[in-house]
Write an enzyme that holds these catalytic residues in place. Structure first.
Site, PDB file in Angstrom:
ATOM      1  N   GLY A 112       0.804  -1.100  -0.042  1.00 25.97           N
ATOM      2  CA  GLY A 112      -0.026   0.126  -0.047  1.00 25.97           C
ATOM      3  C   GLY A 112       0.848   1.357  -0.042  1.00 25.97           C
ATOM      4  N   CYS A 113       0.246   2.373  -0.585  1.00 28.38           N
ATOM      5  CA  CYS A 113       0.914   3.701  -0.422  1.00 28.38           C
ATOM      6  C   CYS A 113       1.064   4.056   0.948  1.00 28.38           C
ATOM      7  CB  CYS A 113       0.273   4.796  -1.289  1.00 28.38           C
ATOM      8  SG  CYS A 113      -0.879   4.279  -2.480  1.00 28.38           S
ATOM      9  N   ALA A 114       1.832   5.168   1.100  1.00 29.04           N
ATOM     10  CA  ALA A 114       1.950   5.896   2.807  1.00 29.04           C
ATOM     11  C   ALA A 114       2.115   4.540   3.455  1.00 29.04           C
ATOM     12  CB  ALA A 114       0.483   6.539   2.957  1.00 29.04           C
ATOM     13  N   GLN A 115       1.776   4.357   4.786  1.00 25.92           N
ATOM     14  CA  GLN A 115       2.153   3.603   5.737  1.00 25.92           C
ATOM     15  C   GLN A 115       0.989   2.511   5.783  1.00 25.92           C
ATOM     16  OE1 GLN A 115       4.077   4.265   9.158  1.00 25.92           O
ATOM     17  NE2 GLN A 115       3.504   2.611  10.430  1.00 25.92           N
ATOM     18  N   HIS A 183      -5.752   2.076   1.710  1.00 28.72           N
ATOM     19  CA  HIS A 183      -5.975   1.020   2.921  1.00 28.72           C
ATOM     20  C   HIS A 183      -6.628   1.875   3.993  1.00 28.72           C
ATOM     21  CE1 HIS A 183      -1.834   2.258   3.106  1.00 28.72           C
ATOM     22  NE2 HIS A 183      -1.949   2.797   4.371  1.00 28.72           N
TER      23      HIS A 183
END
Length: 273
Positions: A112-115, A183
């Protein structure tokens, strides 16, 4: 439920920041960009994870994250959710405390992007869930549905660099969540569904992000039978969708799409456009 019972708020100054720069010709420009801020989630006395998020609806994000990671079940009773915006902390309290040290040891980084994090036992419930086989998707709904979503004022239209998830029923978009990671957006949606006690067996989930294994798993756990994206697929996402009997549609734009799983729910009808 009416269309867009909950929508993004592009006028919320806490969610966007105005920055100055130069364009390709050296001319000064001023643009808006989404913020990212850390939010540390506690379940009772146990620190679970720190997420990077735009910061809206922390109570829904926290609840949905815990549900989608199987750290809470629908049978668990949430007694309180405390949010401290200054400290960037959200604490979910339940009537029974649970130790999650073993689950935290299994934590892995996702695509996923970011965390994004996913626990090795997210699949615990996956194989036991039976999605509604009677749910249908008329192809004539799609273009109208996409137009309503894409023309709704949003952080994406205001600043870009953000993902959205929309819970829909037939041709009506109902709940629209956005965040820097897809997410997070779907977790907010899961939290809203839980707190509002919504039924999902006849719903459609639209996402702007890729149809990865994580998105498929979370959609199945939310018991939504149809998942649609304007983006593409991953092989494992398709494999899991087929295993769960999830209708998986990608590269959706206007009246065009590709379905790689659950085609039996699709009813091909002439478009009204």
């Amino acid at each position: 439920m009416d269309e867009f019972a909950l929508i993004p708020n592009p006028n919320d100054e806490k969610l966007l920041q105005t920055l100055s720069g130069l364009d390709e010709s050296g001319q000064p420009v001023i643009i808006k960009v989404p913020v990212e801020r850390p939010l540390t989630l506690f379940l009772n006395g146990q620190e679970i994870v720190t997420m990077m998020t735009i910061g809206d609806y922390p109570e829904y994000l926290a609840t949905g994250y815990l549900l989608n990671q199987n750290m809470l079940t629908l049978k668990d009773k949430i007694t309180a959710i405390d949010v401290d915006e200054d400290l960037g902390v959200v604490v979910v309290r339940t009537d029974q405390k649970t130790n999650f040290e073993e689950k935290l040891k299994k934590k892995t980084i996702t695509s996923g992007c970011a965390q994004g994090t996913v626990f090795g036992d997210m699949m615990e419930r996956f194989e036991s869930i039976h999605l509604n086989k009677e749910a249908i998707l008329l192809t004539s709904w799609l273009k109208d549905l996409f137009l309503k979503i894409t023309h709704q004022p949003s952080l994406y239209l205001e600043a870009g660099a953000i993902h959205g998830c929309v819970l829909c029923h037939e041709v009506s978009p109902l709940i629209y969540m956005e965040d820097v990671g897809r997410h997070n957006a779907i977790d907010k949606l899961a939290g809203y569904i839980y707190h509002q006690n919504l039924t999902t067996e006849d719903k459609i989930l639209y996402t702007t992000g890729r149809l990865t294994s994580e998105m498929v798993i979370k959609t199945v756990q939310m018991q939504i039978p149809i998942l649609i994206s304007r983006s593409g697929f991953t092989a494992w996402g398709v494999e899991l969708a087929r295993k769960a009997g999830l209708t998986l549609i990608g590269r959706a734009k206007g009246s065009r799409f590709i379905a790689l799983s659950g085609q039996e729910r699709i009813k091909f009808s002439p478009s009204k456009f």
